[in-house]
Each structure stands twice: as C-alpha cells, then as structure tokens.
Design a protein around this motif. Structure first.
Motif, PDB file in Angstrom:
ATOM      1  N   ILE A  55       0.833  -1.211   0.000  1.00 35.12           N
ATOM      2  CA  ILE A  55       0.000   0.000   0.000  1.00 35.12           C
ATOM      3  C   ILE A  55       0.866   1.259   0.000  1.00 35.12           C
ATOM      4  CG2 ILE A  55      -1.613   1.356   1.397  1.00 35.12           C
ATOM      5  CD1 ILE A  55      -2.859  -1.338   2.281  1.00 35.12           C
ATOM      6  N   MET A  56       1.925   1.234   0.786  1.00 36.24           N
ATOM      7  CA  MET A  56       2.756   2.435   0.933  1.00 36.24           C
ATOM      8  C   MET A  56       3.615   2.730  -0.287  1.00 36.24           C
ATOM      9  SD  MET A  56       1.893   3.905   3.624  1.00 36.24           S
ATOM     10  CE  MET A  56       3.144   5.160   3.629  1.00 36.24           C
ATOM     11  N   PHE A  57       4.029   1.715  -1.031  1.00 34.78           N
ATOM     12  CA  PHE A  57       4.912   1.948  -2.171  1.00 34.78           C
ATOM     13  C   PHE A  57       4.323   2.935  -3.179  1.00 34.78           C
ATOM     14  CE2 PHE A  57       6.443   0.984  -6.446  1.00 34.78           C
ATOM     15  CZ  PHE A  57       7.780   1.315  -6.282  1.00 34.78           C
ATOM     16  N   PRO A  58       3.126   2.695  -3.698  1.00 36.99           N
ATOM     17  CA  PRO A  58       2.608   3.660  -4.690  1.00 36.99           C
ATOM     18  C   PRO A  58       2.359   5.047  -4.098  1.00 36.99           C
ATOM     19  CG  PRO A  58       0.974   1.970  -4.249  1.00 36.99           C
ATOM     20  CD  PRO A  58       2.214   1.578  -3.534  1.00 36.99           C
ATOM     21  N   ILE A  59       1.984   5.104  -2.830  1.00 37.84           N
ATOM     22  CA  ILE A  59       1.761   6.400  -2.180  1.00 37.84           C
ATOM     23  C   ILE A  59       3.073   7.174  -2.099  1.00 37.84           C
ATOM     24  CG2 ILE A  59       1.140   7.523  -0.005  1.00 37.84           C
ATOM     25  CD1 ILE A  59      -0.891   5.180   0.394  1.00 37.84           C
ATOM     26  N   LEU A  60       4.122   6.510  -1.625  1.00 33.23           N
ATOM     27  CA  LEU A  60       5.422   7.168  -1.517  1.00 33.23           C
ATOM     28  C   LEU A  60       5.993   7.505  -2.888  1.00 33.23           C
ATOM     29  CD1 LEU A  60       6.953   5.110   1.412  1.00 33.23           C
ATOM     30  CD2 LEU A  60       6.223   7.497   1.464  1.00 33.23           C
ATOM     31  N   LEU A  61       5.763   6.640  -3.864  1.00 33.34           N
ATOM     32  CA  LEU A  61       6.235   6.912  -5.217  1.00 33.34           C
ATOM     33  C   LEU A  61       5.616   8.200  -5.759  1.00 33.34           C
ATOM     34  CD1 LEU A  61       7.920   5.789  -7.606  1.00 33.34           C
ATOM     35  CD2 LEU A  61       5.829   4.668  -8.369  1.00 33.34           C
ATOM     36  N   VAL A  62       4.322   8.347  -5.601  1.00 31.49           N
ATOM     37  CA  VAL A  62       3.636   9.565  -6.057  1.00 31.49           C
ATOM     38  C   VAL A  62       4.154  10.786  -5.295  1.00 31.49           C
ATOM     39  CG1 VAL A  62       1.400  10.753  -6.093  1.00 31.49           C
ATOM     40  CG2 VAL A  62       1.570   8.390  -6.885  1.00 31.49           C
ATOM     41  N   MET A  63       4.362  10.638  -3.999  1.00 32.06           N
ATOM     42  CA  MET A  63       4.862  11.769  -3.203  1.00 32.06           C
ATOM     43  C   MET A  63       6.249  12.206  -3.665  1.00 32.06           C
ATOM     44  SD  MET A  63       3.517  10.760   0.605  1.00 32.06           S
ATOM     45  CE  MET A  63       4.473  12.042   1.383  1.00 32.06           C
ATOM     46  N   TYR A  64       7.152  11.251  -3.949  1.00 37.49           N
ATOM     47  CA  TYR A  64       8.496  11.608  -4.408  1.00 37.49           C
ATOM     48  C   TYR A  64       8.469  12.243  -5.790  1.00 37.49           C
ATOM     49  CZ  TYR A  64      11.000   9.551  -0.488  1.00 37.49           C
ATOM     50  OH  TYR A  64      11.497   9.280   0.750  1.00 37.49           O
ATOM     51  N   VAL A  65       7.611  11.760  -6.662  1.00 40.38           N
ATOM     52  CA  VAL A  65       7.504  12.356  -8.005  1.00 40.38           C
ATOM     53  C   VAL A  65       7.005  13.791  -7.895  1.00 40.38           C
ATOM     54  CG1 VAL A  65       6.239  12.247 -10.188  1.00 40.38           C
ATOM     55  CG2 VAL A  65       7.252  10.175  -9.224  1.00 40.38           C
ATOM     56  N   ARG A  66       5.992  14.008  -7.073  1.00 38.37           N
ATOM     57  CA  ARG A  66       5.468  15.372  -6.889  1.00 38.37           C
ATOM     58  C   ARG A  66       6.518  16.288  -6.264  1.00 38.37           C
ATOM     59  NH1 ARG A  66      -0.260  15.423  -4.226  1.00 38.37           N
ATOM     60  NH2 ARG A  66      -0.099  17.569  -4.916  1.00 38.37           N
ATOM     61  N   LEU A  67       7.243  15.772  -5.276  1.00 42.67           N
ATOM     62  CA  LEU A  67       8.292  16.557  -4.632  1.00 42.67           C
ATOM     63  C   LEU A  67       9.392  16.905  -5.636  1.00 42.67           C
ATOM     64  CD1 LEU A  67       9.402  17.793  -2.027  1.00 42.67           C
ATOM     65  CD2 LEU A  67      10.405  15.566  -1.505  1.00 42.67           C
ATOM     66  N   ALA A  68       9.778  15.948  -6.466  1.00 43.30           N
ATOM     67  CA  ALA A  68      10.810  16.207  -7.473  1.00 43.30           C
ATOM     68  C   ALA A  68      10.364  17.286  -8.451  1.00 43.30           C
ATOM     69  CB  ALA A  68      11.142  14.911  -8.219  1.00 43.30           C
ATOM     70  N   LYS A  69       9.118  17.227  -8.892  1.00 45.48           N
ATOM     71  CA  LYS A  69       8.603  18.252  -9.812  1.00 45.48           C
ATOM     72  C   LYS A  69       8.584  19.625  -9.156  1.00 45.48           C
ATOM     73  CE  LYS A  69       5.853  15.210 -12.702  1.00 45.48           C
ATOM     74  NZ  LYS A  69       4.520  14.864 -13.190  1.00 45.48           N
ATOM     75  N   SER A  70       8.201  19.670  -7.880  1.00 45.36           N
ATOM     76  CA  SER A  70       8.186  20.936  -7.148  1.00 45.36           C
ATOM     77  C   SER A  70       9.596  21.505  -7.021  1.00 45.36           C
ATOM     78  CB  SER A  70       7.573  20.708  -5.767  1.00 45.36           C
ATOM     79  OG  SER A  70       7.719  21.835  -4.962  1.00 45.36           O
ATOM     80  N   GLU A  71      10.559  20.644  -6.697  1.00 44.27           N
ATOM     81  CA  GLU A  71      11.944  21.098  -6.572  1.00 44.27           C
ATOM     82  C   GLU A  71      12.507  21.544  -7.916  1.00 44.27           C
ATOM     83  OE1 GLU A  71      14.213  18.111  -4.597  1.00 44.27           O
ATOM     84  OE2 GLU A  71      13.215  18.452  -2.684  1.00 44.27           O
ATOM     85  N   GLU A  72      12.078  20.900  -8.993  1.00 47.57           N
ATOM     86  CA  GLU A  72      12.517  21.329 -10.327  1.00 47.57           C
ATOM     87  C   GLU A  72      12.059  22.750 -10.613  1.00 47.57           C
ATOM     88  OE1 GLU A  72      14.440  20.072 -12.913  1.00 47.57           O
ATOM     89  OE2 GLU A  72      15.062  18.727 -11.303  1.00 47.57           O
ATOM     90  N   ARG A  73      10.813  23.053 -10.279  1.00 47.60           N
ATOM     91  CA  ARG A  73      10.297  24.416 -10.505  1.00 47.60           C
ATOM     92  C   ARG A  73      11.078  25.432  -9.670  1.00 47.60           C
ATOM     93  NH1 ARG A  73       5.438  21.483 -10.573  1.00 47.60           N
ATOM     94  NH2 ARG A  73       5.069  21.883  -8.361  1.00 47.60           N
ATOM     95  N   GLU A  74      11.363  25.085  -8.415  1.00 47.71           N
ATOM     96  CA  GLU A  74      12.115  25.994  -7.543  1.00 47.71           C
ATOM     97  C   GLU A  74      13.538  26.202  -8.082  1.00 47.71           C
ATOM     98  OE1 GLU A  74      12.058  24.542  -3.549  1.00 47.71           O
ATOM     99  OE2 GLU A  74       9.885  24.415  -3.512  1.00 47.71           O
TER     100      GLU A  74
END
Length: 80
Positions: A55-74
């Motif tokens: 259950i946690m794997f896909p949740i954490l995967l989505v969170m890391y992808v979103r975080l990476a995209k946010s950091e890219e914009r910054e």
C-alpha cells in the motif's frame, strides 16, 4: 545505499556553496536521492512483501515524483 550517500555528499557541498548540484550522480540523474529511496522501497517490497509495503509503495512513489517536480520548478526559478 551508495547512490543515496554519494548524492547527499554532492548536494551538501553544492548547497553550502549556493550552487546547483551538477557533479557525481547529478550528472546523470536530476534527483538521485529520490531514485535511491525508490530503489530501497522496491527492495523492501521484494524482500518483505506485506500489505503495508504494497500500500505504501505507490503512495510514496507519487509523493516523491510530486516533490521532485516541485523542486525542479524551484531550481529553475533560482538557477535558470
């Protein structure tokens, strides 16, 4: 774990100098520490397959992808 350790070393040096991390693993992967975390999570999923890890794997995967995209914009706003 090597990727994670090497990434953090490069990132720490770059942040201390106010620069963009562009050496070591960052030459090839923009977010090597997140790739390392995902590889560790896959290892946990393979080695210790439980309902919680499944259950946690896909949740954490989505969170890391979103975080990476946010950091890219910054980073793009700061370093161009």
């Amino acid at each position: 774990l090597w990727l994670l350790m090497d990434s953090w070393t490069v990132l720490h040096r770059a942040q201390a100098g106010g620069a963009l991390a562009a050496t070591g693993p960052y030459k090839v992967i923009r977010h090597p520490q997140y790739v390392a975390f995902i590889l560790v999570m896959i290892g946990f999923l393979v080695q210790w397959p439980t309902i919680i890890t499944a259950i946690m794997f896909p949740i954490l995967l989505v969170m890391y992808v979103r975080l990476a995209k946010s950091e890219e914009r910054e980073s793009e706003a700061r370093f161009g």
